[in-house]
Design an enzyme around this catalytic site. Structure first.
Site, PDB file in Angstrom:
ATOM      1  N   HIS A  26      19.710  76.814  12.323  1.00  0.00           N
ATOM      2  CA  HIS A  26      21.010  76.147  12.239  1.00  0.00           C
ATOM      3  C   HIS A  26      21.924  76.688  13.325  1.00  0.00           C
ATOM      4  CE1 HIS A  26      20.034  73.946   8.603  1.00  0.00           C
ATOM      5  NE2 HIS A  26      19.480  75.056   8.120  1.00  0.00           N
TER       6      HIS A  26
ATOM      7  N   LEU B 201      32.952  62.893   6.530  1.00  0.00           N
ATOM      8  CA  LEU B 201      32.453  63.206   7.879  1.00  0.00           C
ATOM      9  C   LEU B 201      31.505  62.087   8.289  1.00  0.00           C
ATOM     10  CD1 LEU B 201      31.749  64.916  10.406  1.00  0.00           C
ATOM     11  CD2 LEU B 201      30.102  66.143   8.958  1.00  0.00           C
TER      12      LEU B 201
ATOM     13  N   ARG C  21      25.392  66.530  18.817  1.00  0.00           N
ATOM     14  CA  ARG C  21      26.165  67.707  18.444  1.00  0.00           C
ATOM     15  C   ARG C  21      27.667  67.398  18.354  1.00  0.00           C
ATOM     16  NH1 ARG C  21      22.477  70.689  16.148  1.00  0.00           N
ATOM     17  NH2 ARG C  21      23.941  72.415  16.181  1.00  0.00           N
ATOM     18  N   LEU C  22      28.010  66.173  17.986  1.00  0.00           N
ATOM     19  CA  LEU C  22      29.417  65.806  17.799  1.00  0.00           C
ATOM     20  C   LEU C  22      29.937  66.359  16.464  1.00  0.00           C
ATOM     21  CD1 LEU C  22      31.312  64.329  19.614  1.00  0.00           C
ATOM     22  CD2 LEU C  22      30.665  62.171  18.535  1.00  0.00           C
TER      23      LEU C  22
ATOM     24  N   LEU D 120      34.731  63.371  -4.449  1.00  0.00           N
ATOM     25  CA  LEU D 120      34.623  61.909  -4.324  1.00  0.00           C
ATOM     26  C   LEU D 120      33.504  61.551  -3.354  1.00  0.00           C
ATOM     27  CD1 LEU D 120      38.432  61.206  -4.130  1.00  0.00           C
ATOM     28  CD2 LEU D 120      36.926  61.070  -6.143  1.00  0.00           C
TER      29      LEU D 120
HETATM   30  C1  LIG Z   1      39.034  76.639   6.468  1.00  0.00           C
HETATM   31  C2  LIG Z   1      38.704  75.102   6.592  1.00  0.00           C
HETATM   32  C3  LIG Z   1      37.254  74.745   6.957  1.00  0.00           C
HETATM   33  C4  LIG Z   1      37.008  73.234   6.981  1.00  0.00           C
HETATM   34  C5  LIG Z   1      35.560  72.848   7.436  1.00  0.00           C
HETATM   35  C6  LIG Z   1      34.547  73.258   6.362  1.00  0.00           C
HETATM   36  C7  LIG Z   1      33.134  72.793   6.745  1.00  0.00           C
HETATM   37  C8  LIG Z   1      32.998  71.263   6.588  1.00  0.00           C
HETATM   38  C9  LIG Z   1      31.580  70.795   6.972  1.00  0.00           C
HETATM   39  C10 LIG Z   1      31.440  69.279   6.898  1.00  0.00           C
HETATM   40  C11 LIG Z   1      31.371  68.763   5.475  1.00  0.00           C
HETATM   41  C12 LIG Z   1      31.217  67.253   5.379  1.00  0.00           C
HETATM   42  C13 LIG Z   1      31.172  66.807   3.937  1.00  0.00           C
HETATM   43  C14 LIG Z   1      31.095  65.314   3.773  1.00  0.00           C
HETATM   44  O1  LIG Z   1      31.669  64.568   4.546  1.00  0.00           O
HETATM   45  C15 LIG Z   1      30.226  64.731   2.634  1.00  0.00           C
HETATM   46  S1  LIG Z   1      28.467  64.774   3.178  1.00  0.00           S
HETATM   47  C16 LIG Z   1      28.390  63.243   4.078  1.00  0.00           C
HETATM   48  C17 LIG Z   1      28.230  63.487   5.588  1.00  0.00           C
HETATM   49  N1  LIG Z   1      28.206  62.196   6.281  1.00  0.00           N
HETATM   50  C18 LIG Z   1      27.107  61.432   6.356  1.00  0.00           C
HETATM   51  O2  LIG Z   1      26.025  61.782   5.912  1.00  0.00           O
HETATM   52  C19 LIG Z   1      27.315  60.080   7.017  1.00  0.00           C
HETATM   53  C20 LIG Z   1      26.117  59.624   7.815  1.00  0.00           C
HETATM   54  N2  LIG Z   1      25.721  60.645   8.801  1.00  0.00           N
HETATM   55  C21 LIG Z   1      26.498  60.911   9.881  1.00  0.00           C
HETATM   56  O3  LIG Z   1      27.565  60.353  10.113  1.00  0.00           O
HETATM   57  C22 LIG Z   1      26.004  62.022  10.799  1.00  0.00           C
HETATM   58  O4  LIG Z   1      24.617  62.200  10.586  1.00  0.00           O
HETATM   59  C23 LIG Z   1      26.720  63.379  10.556  1.00  0.00           C
HETATM   60  C24 LIG Z   1      28.173  63.235  11.007  1.00  0.00           C
HETATM   61  C25 LIG Z   1      26.656  63.754   9.085  1.00  0.00           C
HETATM   62  C26 LIG Z   1      26.040  64.453  11.386  1.00  0.00           C
HETATM   63  O5  LIG Z   1      26.058  64.065  12.751  1.00  0.00           O
HETATM   64  P1  LIG Z   1      24.676  63.995  13.581  1.00  0.00           P
HETATM   65  O6  LIG Z   1      24.925  63.188  14.799  1.00  0.00           O
HETATM   66  O7  LIG Z   1      23.589  63.585  12.657  1.00  0.00           O
HETATM   67  O8  LIG Z   1      24.362  65.545  13.973  1.00  0.00           O
HETATM   68  P2  LIG Z   1      24.995  66.361  15.192  1.00  0.00           P
HETATM   69  O9  LIG Z   1      26.339  65.845  15.535  1.00  0.00           O
HETATM   70  O10 LIG Z   1      23.992  66.401  16.291  1.00  0.00           O
HETATM   71  O11 LIG Z   1      25.178  67.824  14.575  1.00  0.00           O
HETATM   72  C27 LIG Z   1      24.068  68.459  13.932  1.00  0.00           C
HETATM   73  C28 LIG Z   1      24.655  69.609  13.169  1.00  0.00           C
HETATM   74  O12 LIG Z   1      25.473  69.066  12.107  1.00  0.00           O
HETATM   75  C29 LIG Z   1      25.009  69.610  10.867  1.00  0.00           C
HETATM   76  N3  LIG Z   1      25.215  68.625   9.788  1.00  0.00           N
HETATM   77  C30 LIG Z   1      24.551  67.470   9.594  1.00  0.00           C
HETATM   78  N4  LIG Z   1      24.999  66.844   8.503  1.00  0.00           N
HETATM   79  C31 LIG Z   1      25.987  67.618   7.974  1.00  0.00           C
HETATM   80  C32 LIG Z   1      26.839  67.516   6.819  1.00  0.00           C
HETATM   81  N5  LIG Z   1      26.744  66.489   5.978  1.00  0.00           N
HETATM   82  N6  LIG Z   1      27.732  68.518   6.585  1.00  0.00           N
HETATM   83  C33 LIG Z   1      27.807  69.578   7.412  1.00  0.00           C
HETATM   84  N7  LIG Z   1      27.026  69.751   8.521  1.00  0.00           N
HETATM   85  C34 LIG Z   1      26.136  68.761   8.796  1.00  0.00           C
HETATM   86  C35 LIG Z   1      23.538  69.874  11.078  1.00  0.00           C
HETATM   87  O13 LIG Z   1      23.080  70.792  10.114  1.00  0.00           O
HETATM   88  C36 LIG Z   1      23.564  70.446  12.498  1.00  0.00           C
HETATM   89  O14 LIG Z   1      24.040  71.780  12.477  1.00  0.00           O
HETATM   90  P3  LIG Z   1      22.958  72.991  12.547  1.00  0.00           P
HETATM   91  O15 LIG Z   1      22.290  72.881  13.897  1.00  0.00           O
HETATM   92  O16 LIG Z   1      23.744  74.251  12.359  1.00  0.00           O
HETATM   93  O17 LIG Z   1      21.994  72.752  11.387  1.00  0.00           O
HETATM   94  C1  LIG Z   2      23.375  53.893  -4.664  1.00  0.00           C
HETATM   95  O1  LIG Z   2      23.899  53.950  -3.356  1.00  0.00           O
HETATM   96  C2  LIG Z   2      23.792  55.148  -2.679  1.00  0.00           C
HETATM   97  C3  LIG Z   2      24.362  55.188  -1.399  1.00  0.00           C
HETATM   98  C4  LIG Z   2      24.281  56.366  -0.666  1.00  0.00           C
HETATM   99  C5  LIG Z   2      23.667  57.510  -1.180  1.00  0.00           C
HETATM  100  C6  LIG Z   2      23.121  57.461  -2.475  1.00  0.00           C
HETATM  101  C7  LIG Z   2      22.458  58.675  -3.063  1.00  0.00           C
HETATM  102  C8  LIG Z   2      23.480  59.797  -3.157  1.00  0.00           C
HETATM  103  N1  LIG Z   2      23.642  60.565  -2.188  1.00  0.00           N
HETATM  104  N2  LIG Z   2      24.200  59.895  -4.342  1.00  0.00           N
HETATM  105  C9  LIG Z   2      25.125  60.913  -4.517  1.00  0.00           C
HETATM  106  O2  LIG Z   2      25.429  61.707  -3.644  1.00  0.00           O
HETATM  107  C10 LIG Z   2      25.741  61.005  -5.870  1.00  0.00           C
HETATM  108  C11 LIG Z   2      24.984  60.775  -7.011  1.00  0.00           C
HETATM  109  C12 LIG Z   2      25.610  60.936  -8.264  1.00  0.00           C
HETATM  110  C13 LIG Z   2      26.960  61.304  -8.346  1.00  0.00           C
HETATM  111  N3  LIG Z   2      27.686  61.505  -7.218  1.00  0.00           N
HETATM  112  C14 LIG Z   2      27.099  61.357  -6.011  1.00  0.00           C
HETATM  113  O3  LIG Z   2      27.833  61.577  -4.873  1.00  0.00           O
HETATM  114  C15 LIG Z   2      29.247  61.418  -4.998  1.00  0.00           C
HETATM  115  C16 LIG Z   2      29.874  62.795  -4.823  1.00  0.00           C
HETATM  116  C17 LIG Z   2      29.671  63.286  -3.388  1.00  0.00           C
HETATM  117  N4  LIG Z   2      30.155  62.309  -2.413  1.00  0.00           N
HETATM  118  C18 LIG Z   2      29.504  60.994  -2.547  1.00  0.00           C
HETATM  119  C19 LIG Z   2      29.709  60.429  -3.948  1.00  0.00           C
HETATM  120  C20 LIG Z   2      23.193  56.291  -3.236  1.00  0.00           C
END
Ligand SMILES: CCCCCCCCCCCCCC(=O)CSCCNC(=O)CCNC(=O)[C@H](O)C(C)(C)COP(=O)(O)OP(=O)(O)OC[C@H]1O[C@@H](n2cnc3c(N)ncnc32)[C@H](O)[C@@H]1OP(=O)(O)O
Ligand SMILES: COc1cccc(CC(=N)NC(=O)c2cccnc2OC2CCNCC2)c1
Length: 389
Positions: free
Chosen positions: A3, A139, A149-150, A389
């Site tokens: 990571h 995010l 790495r955005l 959420l």
């Molecule tokens: C004191 C205040 C502090 C505040 C900040 C706290 C921390 C908040 C942290 C954030 C909390 C968010 C919570 C939240 O929103 C709920 S989780 C939902 C996150 N969003 C999605 O899954 C949407 C679809 N995916 C994307 O948009 C992209 O794949 C994202 C943007 C996810 C990654 O973009 P990408 O183009 O696919 O990847 P690169 O830009 O090349 O970057 C790769 C690096 O990103 C690391 N990565 C991947 N997914 C992650 C995730 N879900 N959390 C944290 N890190 C995540 C990954 O491990 C790697 O790092 P590593 O090399 O170390 O492993």
């Molecule tokens: C059914 O449609 C989906 C669309 C995208 C992802 C998933 C699977 C999933 N990832 N589900 C959850 O994260 C989830 C399953 C049960 C309860 N809360 C949840 O996530 C909540 C809380 C975290 N932020 C997203 C909503 C399901």
């Protein structure tokens, strides 16, 4: 280094697992505000930072469109979360929110919004310590800009803006395993509309289960069963705040909500959040609460349907009504409101009703994380009184 980004951050590291000499609490101390980086992090030259005013319908719509097309999908890429605009305004404009924590990235030339990350402030209790934390969510990097790495830059920039408000901890969830979860929650689904869930491939009929048997199995009464069960109203806020504060004190980690936060998070909003309570018919005391939020998902490959209407269990308190009965009434309400499925995690006391109310276990995990706060040991999901959420 597995990571490359997360191993540089003040989070529990996998290599430290089991190292009981590391104390529980903040990992890094606050820096003086004068030493916090004053200017934004560098972006690749084609892009620029923007602060998204979620109070602007136009900007809120841009965030809505970005998430609708690029946010979280299930593991089989069949569904994508489709948070509504009203939901996003509710989620991001909570009491004490900072506009600067709604961070976007635009293409300089076209001004197209291509990335987003957000934070909101919360008073989080961890055992007997109450800390100001940021809750990070939404995010999202456009599909065409992935793996550049955005995300680390987005995370560092929102961290910088949160530091400027003298807040040094954060909480977030993710479906991906990163260093290092404070708990791993399982997700569970309760079928409300079996025919649609099977038609869209959310559920599968087992060989012994025919469609008509499935419809019968998941049938619910047309009306709720608990005497005094009614929608929450503004006048209930003080009683609900007291009830919820007391109930959440039993968990190791839980938010502490004041009246204005209970009003924001629990007062019913159509198509966003539903809250019901039990008012004792005799004493008129508020004894129980249940709530769920509305988070539809786009159905990515179906001619028949475009949207899955899903309810997600939110906060509840059961002091007089058995939790099983309270949640069964929540299911009945969700069915009345034409939800297709009712989702829950195995956090709080959910384990006590999931199987009995015919929830099926989902095929994924939701990891909970702290930023810059170490717990000596991971928590059981049942020690967590936090629903994001
Ligand atoms: C004191 C205040 C502090 C505040 C900040 C706290 C921390 C908040 C942290 C954030 C909390 C968010 C919570 C939240 O929103 C709920 S989780 C939902 C996150 N969003 C999605 O899954 C949407 C679809 N995916 C994307 O948009 C992209 O794949 C994202 C943007 C996810 C990654 O973009 P990408 O183009 O696919 O990847 P690169 O830009 O090349 O970057 C790769 C690096 O990103 C690391 N990565 C991947 N997914 C992650 C995730 N879900 N959390 C944290 N890190 C995540 C990954 O491990 C790697 O790092 P590593 O090399 O170390 O492993
Ligand atoms: C059914 O449609 C989906 C669309 C995208 C992802 C998933 C699977 C999933 N990832 N589900 C959850 O994260 C989830 C399953 C049960 C309860 N809360 C949840 O996530 C909540 C809380 C975290 N932020 C997203 C909503 C399901």
């Amino acid at each position: 280094m597995k990571h490359k980004f997360w191993e540089t951050q003040p989070v529990g590291q996998f290599k430290d697992l089991g190292n009981s000499s590391l104390p529980e609490g903040p990992i890094e101390l606050p820096t003086p505000l004068s030493e916090v980086k004053q200017e934004p992090y560098n972006l690749p030259s084609l892009y620029e930072w923007t602060t998204c005013d979620m109070g602007s319908d136009e900007i809120c719509n841009e965030v809505y469109i970005l998430l609708t097309n690029n946010y979280v999908e299930d593991d089989d890429n069949m569904f994508r979360f489709n948070y509504s605009k009203e939901f996003l305004q509710w989620a991001l404009r909570s009491p004490g929110h900072f506009g600067s924590w709604h961070v976007g990235v635009r293409v300089k030339a076209s001004k197209k919004l291509v990335a987003f990350i957000s934070g909101i402030p919360v008073n989080m209790r961890v055992r007997d310590q109450v800390l100001k934390m940021a809750e990070i969510n939404f995010l999202c990097v456009h599909k065409k800009l992935r793996s550049k790495r955005l995300a680390p830059v987005m995370i560092k920039e929102v961290t910088r803006r949160i530091h400027l408000e003298n807040i040094w901890q954060a909480a977030f969830t993710a479906g991906v395993l990163l260093p290092t979860p404070i708990t791993t929650a399982q997700y569970w689904h309760r079928t409300l509309n079996p025919k649609k869930l099977i038609d869209v491939g959310f559920s599968r009929l087992s060989e012994r289960m025919t469609m008509s048997r499935a419809i019968k199995l998941y049938k619910l009464p047309n009306s709720t069963t608990t005497p005094g069960f009614r929608k929450m109203e503004l006048r209930d806020v003080p009683a609900v705040t007291k009830l919820l504060k007391n109930y959440l004190s039993r968990f190791v980690v839980a938010p502490e909500f004041d009246d204005s936060e209970v009003e924001h998070w629990l007062l019913p909003r159509e198509n966003v959040v539903d809250s019901y309570l039990v008012e004792s018919p005799v004493t008129h005391e508020i004894t129980d609460l249940c709530s769920f939020y509305t988070l539809p998902s786009s159905i990515l490959h179906s001619q028949e349907y475009s949207t899955l209407k899903a309810a997600y269990s939110f906060y509840y308190v059961a002091t007089s009504t058995p939790l099983l009965q309270l949640m069964n009434d929540a299911l009945i309400i969700a069915k009345q409101k034409d939800f297709d499925v009712f989702n829950a995690l195995d956090v709080m006391e959910n384990e006590s009703f999931l199987k009995e109310l015919k929830f099926g276990q989902g095929d994924g995990q939701l990891y909970y994380y702290f930023y810059n706060y170490r717990l000596q040991n991971a928590l059981k999901p049942s020690e967590l009184g936090l629903v994001l959420l």
